[in-house]
Design a protein around this motif. Sequence first.
Motif, PDB file in Angstrom:
ATOM      1  N   TYR A  20       0.857  -1.181   0.000  1.00 48.41           N
ATOM      2  CA  TYR A  20       0.000   0.000   0.000  1.00 48.41           C
ATOM      3  C   TYR A  20       0.892   1.228   0.000  1.00 48.41           C
ATOM      4  O   TYR A  20       2.074   1.150   0.336  1.00 48.41           O
ATOM      5  N   GLY A  21       0.343   2.331  -0.395  1.00 52.89           N
ATOM      6  CA  GLY A  21       1.132   3.552  -0.407  1.00 52.89           C
ATOM      7  C   GLY A  21       0.377   4.700  -1.019  1.00 52.89           C
ATOM      8  O   GLY A  21      -0.851   4.691  -1.069  1.00 52.89           O
ATOM      9  N   TYR A  22       1.110   5.657  -1.513  1.00 53.75           N
ATOM     10  CA  TYR A  22       0.505   6.874  -2.036  1.00 53.75           C
ATOM     11  C   TYR A  22       1.315   7.366  -3.226  1.00 53.75           C
ATOM     12  O   TYR A  22       2.429   6.892  -3.479  1.00 53.75           O
ATOM     13  N   GLY A  23       0.754   8.284  -3.967  1.00 58.57           N
ATOM     14  CA  GLY A  23       1.428   8.797  -5.142  1.00 58.57           C
ATOM     15  C   GLY A  23       1.433  10.308  -5.178  1.00 58.57           C
ATOM     16  O   GLY A  23       0.659  10.974  -4.501  1.00 58.57           O
ATOM     17  N   CYS A  24       2.347  10.837  -5.983  1.00 54.27           N
ATOM     18  CA  CYS A  24       2.439  12.267  -6.192  1.00 54.27           C
ATOM     19  C   CYS A  24       3.043  12.498  -7.577  1.00 54.27           C
ATOM     20  O   CYS A  24       4.154  12.031  -7.841  1.00 54.27           O
ATOM     21  N   PHE A  25       2.320  13.166  -8.438  1.00 53.52           N
ATOM     22  CA  PHE A  25       2.772  13.461  -9.801  1.00 53.52           C
ATOM     23  C   PHE A  25       3.248  12.222 -10.544  1.00 53.52           C
ATOM     24  O   PHE A  25       4.239  12.250 -11.266  1.00 53.52           O
ATOM     25  N   ARG A  40       4.326   5.690 -12.377  1.00 50.16           N
ATOM     26  CA  ARG A  40       3.200   5.383 -13.267  1.00 50.16           C
ATOM     27  C   ARG A  40       3.304   6.108 -14.600  1.00 50.16           C
ATOM     28  O   ARG A  40       2.805   5.623 -15.599  1.00 50.16           O
ATOM     29  N   LEU A  41       3.941   7.267 -14.632  1.00 49.54           N
ATOM     30  CA  LEU A  41       4.099   7.994 -15.887  1.00 49.54           C
ATOM     31  C   LEU A  41       5.043   7.255 -16.824  1.00 49.54           C
ATOM     32  O   LEU A  41       4.831   7.222 -18.029  1.00 49.54           O
ATOM     33  N   GLY A  42       6.079   6.682 -16.269  1.00 52.19           N
ATOM     34  CA  GLY A  42       7.040   5.929 -17.066  1.00 52.19           C
ATOM     35  C   GLY A  42       6.676   4.462 -17.191  1.00 52.19           C
ATOM     36  O   GLY A  42       7.443   3.663 -17.712  1.00 52.19           O
ATOM     37  N   ILE A  44       6.581   2.192 -14.959  1.00 51.22           N
ATOM     38  CA  ILE A  44       7.484   1.333 -14.198  1.00 51.22           C
ATOM     39  C   ILE A  44       6.823   1.027 -12.855  1.00 51.22           C
ATOM     40  O   ILE A  44       7.311   1.357 -11.792  1.00 51.22           O
ATOM     41  N   PHE A  45       5.667   0.432 -12.942  1.00 53.28           N
ATOM     42  CA  PHE A  45       4.933   0.024 -11.745  1.00 53.28           C
ATOM     43  C   PHE A  45       4.010  -1.124 -12.122  1.00 53.28           C
ATOM     44  O   PHE A  45       2.797  -0.977 -12.209  1.00 53.28           O
ATOM     45  N   PRO A  46       4.586  -2.294 -12.378  1.00 48.58           N
ATOM     46  CA  PRO A  46       3.803  -3.410 -12.910  1.00 48.58           C
ATOM     47  C   PRO A  46       2.815  -4.038 -11.928  1.00 48.58           C
ATOM     48  O   PRO A  46       1.855  -4.653 -12.348  1.00 48.58           O
ATOM     49  N   GLN A  47       3.022  -3.881 -10.628  1.00 45.86           N
ATOM     50  CA  GLN A  47       2.169  -4.548  -9.649  1.00 45.86           C
ATOM     51  C   GLN A  47       1.006  -3.683  -9.191  1.00 45.86           C
ATOM     52  O   GLN A  47       0.535  -3.826  -8.071  1.00 45.86           O
ATOM     53  N   ALA A  48       0.509  -2.801 -10.025  1.00 45.71           N
ATOM     54  CA  ALA A  48      -0.548  -1.871  -9.629  1.00 45.71           C
ATOM     55  C   ALA A  48      -1.791  -2.579  -9.085  1.00 45.71           C
ATOM     56  O   ALA A  48      -2.451  -2.079  -8.187  1.00 45.71           O
ATOM     57  N   GLU A  49      -2.110  -3.758  -9.616  1.00 51.65           N
ATOM     58  CA  GLU A  49      -3.304  -4.463  -9.132  1.00 51.65           C
ATOM     59  C   GLU A  49      -3.076  -5.151  -7.788  1.00 51.65           C
ATOM     60  O   GLU A  49      -4.008  -5.624  -7.172  1.00 51.65           O
TER      61      GLU A  49
END
Length: 99
Positions: A20-25, A40-42, A44-49
């Motif tokens: 769990y966590g948080y995001g910014c830009f 997420r823009l690049g 490079i976050f494959p485990q989003a689900e």
Amino acid sequence: MVSNIQKAAIYCVKHGHAAYGYGCFGYVYCGRCGEQVGDRLGSIFPQAERFADVACKTKKCKYCEAVIKSLTARDRKIYARLKEMELPDAEKAIKGIKF
């Protein structure tokens, strides 16, 4: 003396970053130690689900609900604290929690 955020970072090194966590830009941060774990823009976050975002506003989100159920009591407490914050801050969320 080691700060609590440093202890959380050591815990994450040993056991892996929180689900769990948080995001910014577009950047994604671990909810436990505050380190950047994705972009997420690049894309490079494959485990989003398999990640519960504290900013998720979807009612009964099937991804977040599944992740939250799998958390330990300590992580549920940190997640709840982050969820209540207007601007998530891992250092404030782990205050008083032992690692």
